[in-house]
Write a protein that holds these residues in place. Sequence first.
Motif, PDB file in Angstrom:
ATOM      1  N   PRO A 154       0.798  -1.228   0.000  1.00 55.80           N
ATOM      2  CA  PRO A 154       0.000   0.000   0.000  1.00 55.80           C
ATOM      3  C   PRO A 154       0.831   1.279   0.000  1.00 55.80           C
ATOM      4  CG  PRO A 154       0.071  -0.942   2.202  1.00 55.80           C
ATOM      5  CD  PRO A 154       0.763  -1.930   1.295  1.00 55.80           C
ATOM      6  N   VAL A 155       0.244   2.298  -0.629  1.00 62.31           N
ATOM      7  CA  VAL A 155       0.700   3.682  -0.495  1.00 62.31           C
ATOM      8  C   VAL A 155      -0.316   4.355   0.428  1.00 62.31           C
ATOM      9  CG1 VAL A 155       1.099   5.871  -1.680  1.00 62.31           C
ATOM     10  CG2 VAL A 155       1.720   3.710  -2.798  1.00 62.31           C
ATOM     11  N   TYR A 156       0.127   4.738   1.617  1.00 64.54           N
ATOM     12  CA  TYR A 156      -0.803   5.222   2.637  1.00 64.54           C
ATOM     13  C   TYR A 156      -0.957   6.740   2.605  1.00 64.54           C
ATOM     14  CZ  TYR A 156      -0.984   0.728   5.176  1.00 64.54           C
ATOM     15  OH  TYR A 156      -1.189  -0.570   5.541  1.00 64.54           O
ATOM     16  N   GLY A 157      -2.195   7.172   2.906  1.00 62.70           N
ATOM     17  CA  GLY A 157      -2.444   8.571   3.202  1.00 62.70           C
ATOM     18  C   GLY A 157      -2.157   8.856   4.668  1.00 62.70           C
ATOM     19  N   ARG A 158      -2.311  10.091   5.057  1.00 63.82           N
ATOM     20  CA  ARG A 158      -1.987  10.507   6.427  1.00 63.82           C
ATOM     21  C   ARG A 158      -2.946   9.872   7.432  1.00 63.82           C
ATOM     22  NH1 ARG A 158      -0.190  16.151   8.730  1.00 63.82           N
ATOM     23  NH2 ARG A 158      -0.554  15.810  10.945  1.00 63.82           N
ATOM     24  N   ARG A 206      -7.669   0.575   8.296  1.00 60.89           N
ATOM     25  CA  ARG A 206      -8.083   1.940   8.633  1.00 60.89           C
ATOM     26  C   ARG A 206      -8.452   2.756   7.395  1.00 60.89           C
ATOM     27  NH1 ARG A 206      -3.635   3.915  12.963  1.00 60.89           N
ATOM     28  NH2 ARG A 206      -4.729   5.866  12.544  1.00 60.89           N
ATOM     29  N   ASN A 207      -8.522   2.093   6.251  1.00 63.92           N
ATOM     30  CA  ASN A 207      -8.951   2.733   4.995  1.00 63.92           C
ATOM     31  C   ASN A 207      -8.065   3.914   4.621  1.00 63.92           C
ATOM     32  OD1 ASN A 207     -10.688   2.799   2.775  1.00 63.92           O
ATOM     33  ND2 ASN A 207     -11.966   4.379   3.699  1.00 63.92           N
ATOM     34  N   LEU A 208      -6.748   3.742   4.811  1.00 64.03           N
ATOM     35  CA  LEU A 208      -5.790   4.800   4.487  1.00 64.03           C
ATOM     36  C   LEU A 208      -5.114   4.588   3.139  1.00 64.03           C
ATOM     37  CD1 LEU A 208      -4.027   5.060   7.978  1.00 64.03           C
ATOM     38  CD2 LEU A 208      -5.675   6.682   7.010  1.00 64.03           C
ATOM     39  N   GLU A 209      -5.393   3.459   2.491  1.00 61.58           N
ATOM     40  CA  GLU A 209      -4.687   3.116   1.255  1.00 61.58           C
ATOM     41  C   GLU A 209      -5.157   3.995   0.094  1.00 61.58           C
ATOM     42  OE1 GLU A 209      -6.407   0.966   3.073  1.00 61.58           O
ATOM     43  OE2 GLU A 209      -4.986  -0.519   3.876  1.00 61.58           O
ATOM     44  N   ILE A 210      -4.209   4.720  -0.511  1.00 59.56           N
ATOM     45  CA  ILE A 210      -4.507   5.497  -1.717  1.00 59.56           C
ATOM     46  C   ILE A 210      -4.473   4.581  -2.934  1.00 59.56           C
ATOM     47  CG2 ILE A 210      -3.678   7.343  -3.233  1.00 59.56           C
ATOM     48  CD1 ILE A 210      -2.582   8.740  -0.763  1.00 59.56           C
TER      49      ILE A 210
END
Length: 405
Positions: A154-158, A206-210
């Motif tokens: 994953p590439v995570y958002g903040r 946590r649904n942070l994956e872009i």
Amino acid sequence: MLTTFKTFFNVLFLFVATALFACHPVLKKEARHPEEALTPLSFSYPEFRDDMDTGSLVSALQKNIQYLDRLDPQHIFYYGSQPVSCEHIKEGQEAFLKLLAENPDPEQLSRAIRDDFLVFRATGREGNHQVLFTGYFEPVYEAAFSPDDSFKYPVYGRPDDLITADLSLFKSELKGERIIGRIRGWQLIPYYSRYHIDEENALKGRNLEIAWLKDPVDVAFLQIQGSGRLRLRDGTTIHVGYSTSNGLAYRSIGKRLVDKGLMRIEDVSMQAIRKHLSKNPNIVKDVLYYNPSYVFFQRLPTGPLGSIQVPLTPGRSLALDSKLFPKGALAFISCKKPSINDRGEITGWQDFSRFVVNQDTGGAIKGAGRADIFWGSGPYAETVAGHLKHEGELYLLIKKPPVSD
């Protein structure tokens, strides 16, 4: 682009500077304050020759003035020990644009700068007066919006539990210092490291994956570059850029390979590191987890933004240590760039010089002796960014103040 937390409180006073010098005498210690990073010139000016087109410089300066327009006109920047108002810097850059519009030759331009501008020289690295230049670029990676057997990383958002604390609110002498962490109980503790995030799945669910990439090395290199284009399976492309980091300091994975005797320091480049890890997948985790720093991203409408939130201009945007050098400063550099044949191979290095603008920063860019040039996207940009590690000189320019009667 960042270095490591040995203890939580190290961050309070972290100045991982790459060491510096004063203008003529050799520096005996690292620069920790702006007045130690720049020294004014009164003679021995460089010859202000620019190897790029004027249009790209005009574009970079116009974007830069948009940044200055967002600030209080009386906001103070420090050029060495000299305080300079935002209003004066903007006036100087507008005057420089007018000078460029006259299409002066290099001799005329150099004379005008000596007459109308103050020039400061970066004090450089400890032990000499040189600045080590490296490069970065905007990579392109295949990606997917949902994971599968191919796209697993994953590439995570903040994260919403990541907290940034401005330490100057607690002690005035800590102006410009901050720490990043998370709350556990009644304590602020360091945020999750790369190991915790990637190995222990600290952010899973946590649904942070872009988006998702095919290779953990791609994710790590995207974080080092700070921005990139993600090409989706339907052929569309999205832009992602730096949002924040976990606050843990950067440790070089190239250094890890050298320290373990797996690569020679003179052979280290982005391309060589990738090739070595591809051939030795069993060491990938060890090498990547050596760097605890982790970058979180945001989606962008267009290409990469610098730390001053203006689009970066290839070849014209520079990243410097924001604690030592004024943001948005007009600068002049001299260094080396590669000559590349039609097979993409470097055939030699040639001297170049040009005007640039300080529009970005980075965790690995610390001290008065480090600078990072943004090269754009594409094969040439990737080659330069992966191999450039040459010494050169860095100068900052501001318009002379009006002479009072």
